[in-house]
Design a protein around this motif. Structure first.
Motif, mmCIF file in Angstrom:
data_model
loop_
_atom_site.group_PDB
_atom_site.id
_atom_site.type_symbol
_atom_site.label_atom_id
_atom_site.label_comp_id
_atom_site.label_asym_id
_atom_site.label_seq_id
_atom_site.Cartn_x
_atom_site.Cartn_y
_atom_site.Cartn_z
ATOM 1 N N ARG A 39 0.835 -1.207 0.000
ATOM 2 C CA ARG A 39 0.000 0.000 0.000
ATOM 3 C C ARG A 39 0.868 1.255 0.000
ATOM 4 N N PHE A 40 1.958 1.229 0.765
ATOM 5 C CA PHE A 40 2.887 2.354 0.821
ATOM 6 C C PHE A 40 3.503 2.611 -0.556
ATOM 7 N N ILE A 41 3.939 1.553 -1.238
ATOM 8 C CA ILE A 41 4.568 1.699 -2.545
ATOM 9 C C ILE A 41 3.567 2.218 -3.579
ATOM 10 N N THR A 42 2.327 1.728 -3.529
ATOM 11 C CA THR A 42 1.301 2.200 -4.461
ATOM 12 C C THR A 42 1.055 3.693 -4.286
ATOM 13 N N GLU A 43 0.970 4.127 -3.036
ATOM 14 C CA GLU A 43 0.753 5.550 -2.754
ATOM 15 C C GLU A 43 1.926 6.384 -3.259
ATOM 16 N N LEU A 44 3.141 5.870 -3.075
ATOM 17 C CA LEU A 44 4.332 6.581 -3.544
ATOM 18 C C LEU A 44 4.338 6.701 -5.061
ATOM 19 N N GLN A 45 4.010 5.624 -5.760
ATOM 20 C CA GLN A 45 3.990 5.664 -7.218
ATOM 21 C C GLN A 45 2.982 6.678 -7.726
ATOM 22 N N GLU A 46 1.809 6.730 -7.099
ATOM 23 C CA GLU A 46 0.789 7.687 -7.516
ATOM 24 C C GLU A 46 1.260 9.123 -7.287
ATOM 25 N N ALA A 47 1.918 9.363 -6.149
ATOM 26 C CA ALA A 47 2.397 10.708 -5.837
ATOM 27 C C ALA A 47 3.497 11.137 -6.809
ATOM 28 N N LEU A 48 4.402 10.228 -7.159
ATOM 29 C CA LEU A 48 5.450 10.558 -8.125
ATOM 30 C C LEU A 48 4.853 10.809 -9.505
ATOM 31 N N GLY A 49 3.808 10.044 -9.859
ATOM 32 C CA GLY A 49 3.140 10.272 -11.135
ATOM 33 C C GLY A 49 2.551 11.663 -11.229
ATOM 34 N N ARG A 50 1.999 12.148 -10.132
ATOM 35 C CA ARG A 50 1.432 13.502 -10.131
ATOM 36 C C ARG A 50 2.513 14.559 -10.294
ATOM 37 N N LEU A 51 3.763 14.218 -9.956
ATOM 38 C CA LEU A 51 4.887 15.142 -10.139
ATOM 39 C C LEU A 51 5.579 14.913 -11.479
ATOM 40 N N ASP A 52 4.922 14.148 -12.358
ATOM 41 C CA ASP A 52 5.402 13.923 -13.732
ATOM 42 C C ASP A 52 6.632 13.021 -13.794
ATOM 43 N N TYR A 53 6.792 12.128 -12.833
ATOM 44 C CA TYR A 53 7.846 11.114 -12.915
ATOM 45 C C TYR A 53 7.219 9.795 -13.368
ATOM 46 N N THR A 54 8.010 9.005 -14.060
ATOM 47 C CA THR A 54 7.600 7.658 -14.449
ATOM 48 C C THR A 54 8.303 6.660 -13.538
ATOM 49 N N VAL A 55 7.531 5.854 -12.815
ATOM 50 C CA VAL A 55 8.096 4.889 -11.873
ATOM 51 C C VAL A 55 8.254 3.544 -12.575
ATOM 52 N N VAL A 56 9.453 2.989 -12.500
ATOM 53 C CA VAL A 56 9.742 1.685 -13.097
ATOM 54 C C VAL A 56 10.228 0.759 -11.993
ATOM 55 N N GLN A 57 9.564 -0.382 -11.846
ATOM 56 C CA GLN A 57 10.027 -1.384 -10.885
ATOM 57 C C GLN A 57 10.943 -2.368 -11.605
ATOM 58 N N PHE A 58 12.110 -2.597 -11.013
ATOM 59 C CA PHE A 58 13.136 -3.441 -11.618
ATOM 60 C C PHE A 58 13.188 -4.754 -10.860
ATOM 61 N N GLY A 59 12.870 -5.859 -11.536
ATOM 62 C CA GLY A 59 12.880 -7.159 -10.874
ATOM 63 C C GLY A 59 14.297 -7.619 -10.601
ATOM 64 N N THR A 60 14.555 -8.040 -9.369
ATOM 65 C CA THR A 60 15.881 -8.535 -9.006
ATOM 66 C C THR A 60 15.742 -9.816 -8.210
ATOM 67 N N THR A 61 16.817 -10.576 -8.163
ATOM 68 C CA THR A 61 16.894 -11.713 -7.257
ATOM 69 C C THR A 61 18.119 -11.522 -6.404
ATOM 70 N N GLY A 62 18.057 -11.947 -5.157
ATOM 71 C CA GLY A 62 19.198 -11.758 -4.277
ATOM 72 C C GLY A 62 19.183 -10.373 -3.670
#
Length: 345
Positions: free
Chosen positions: A97-120
């Protein structure tokens, strides 16, 4: 003589539809290309009437036009991409829920949020993979990133590197999540309720030790110098493991348990009740995260409510750091904890 049959000529490909441009949007809206750019890039320095903005947006929607991210990055001198490496640990509803809220807030500031899949783990080698995407900012959950990784990211053009973990990293902004306060709150609450033989569930899930170890340490710190005893209880997140622990519960002599979080609390409570152990009469139970499901249990679950920064606050920190990359790194303690007492304790 074998004759190879002639293949029919391939059908002509269907004509491709041309990609709409900002010039097309400008013609349809009856404005200049500069106006289109100002509107679609949310420029606030230029005054444009709301009817004109609406006309431009409607024209862009009708044509299916979207701004070209690479071209916009060239004009700005940097991308508007904020990279968020996927956590190297299982995430629960609270963090999601915290991450979703952060992504929405960054979107309103005209940033594009990209999640990068990692292992380890998130180490300095992983930072090289992140740097290839040339993000303007990187938000790194957990621990493992060192000063070398921060330097790699900044040399690749990242204006801000922000860590969310238990300690600061040289060169990066830090949101300090001290999980000892969670365990301390639970331990102090159980002690105040008269409990003296307290178990602490420590998940066996890989990656959760970043949180479980300080929560266990917090309980020990809360009870240091008292007559209470703390018993560490390693537990896998499955029903059979919980049933095995519940079967030997009375032999352990525990009168309370802090279960790491609400999900482990629900798992263990079911097993304890199946074993005939009364809650809270024989054993008090406290979870953490204050999930809605905890209020639906019977008895209702006591829990530690975690106070995290809002997504808007963190988005503003990202934006501030991007605008002023030379500013000294900031460090903020952002995790608070309060016990919500219900029927289970």
């Amino acid at each position: 003589m074998v004759q190879i049959p002639k293949q029919s000529a391939p059908a002509s490909p269907a004509p491709t539809r041309s990609v709409p441009t900002s010039a097309d949007v400008a013609r349809l809206a009856g404005v200049s290309r500069a106006t289109v750019s100002y509107v679609l890039n949310n420029a606030v320095a230029v005054r444009i009437s709301e009817p004109t903005r609406r006309r431009v947006r409607e024209a862009a929607r009708e044509l299916g036009y979207v701004p070209h991210a690479a071209a916009r990055s060239l004009r700005a001198g940097h991308s508007r991409t904020v990279l968020m490496p996927a956590p190297a640990f299982p995430v629960g509803p609270l963090y999601s829920r915290f991450i979703t809220e952060l992504q929405e807030a960054l979107g309103r500031l005209d940033y594009t949020v990209v999640q990068f899949g990692t292992t380890g783990g998130h180490d300095d080698e992983a930072a090289r993979a992140w740097a290839e995407l040339r993000p303007v900012a990187v938000l790194v959950p957990g621990s493992g990133l060192g000063p070398g990784g921060v330097a790699v990211l900044k040399r690749s053009g990242a204006r801000a590197v922000i860590t969310l973990g238990p300690e600061s990293v040289e060169g990066a902004h830090a949101l300090l999540l001290d999980h000892e306060v969670v365990g301390h709150s639970a331990g102090a609450h159980l002690f105040d309720r008269g409990r003296r033989r307290i178990g602490v569930v420590v998940p066996r899930d890989r990656g959760l030790e970043t949180f479980s170890a300080p929560r266990l340490a917090g309980v020990r710190e809360a009870l240091h110098g008292t007559d209470a005893e703390v018993t560490e209880l390693p537990l896998a997140y499955d029903e059979e493991a919980a049933a095995r622990l519940a079967a030997r519960w009375r032999d352990l002599g525990l009168d309370a348990v802090f279960t790491y979080n609400d999900e482990y609390a629900m798992l263990l409570m079911r097993a304890l009740l199946d074993e005939g152990i009364r809650i809270p009469e024989e054993t008090a139970v406290v979870g953490a995260d204050n999930l809605v499901l905890g209020r639906l249990l019977r008895p209702r679950l006591s829990t530690v409510h975690l106070e995290l920064p809002s997504g808007c606050e963190l988005a503003e920190l990202v934006d501030r750091a991007v605008r002023d990359p030379a500013a000294a790194p900031e460090a903020h303690k952002v995790l608070g904890a309060t016990v919500v007492q219900r029927e289970s304790s």
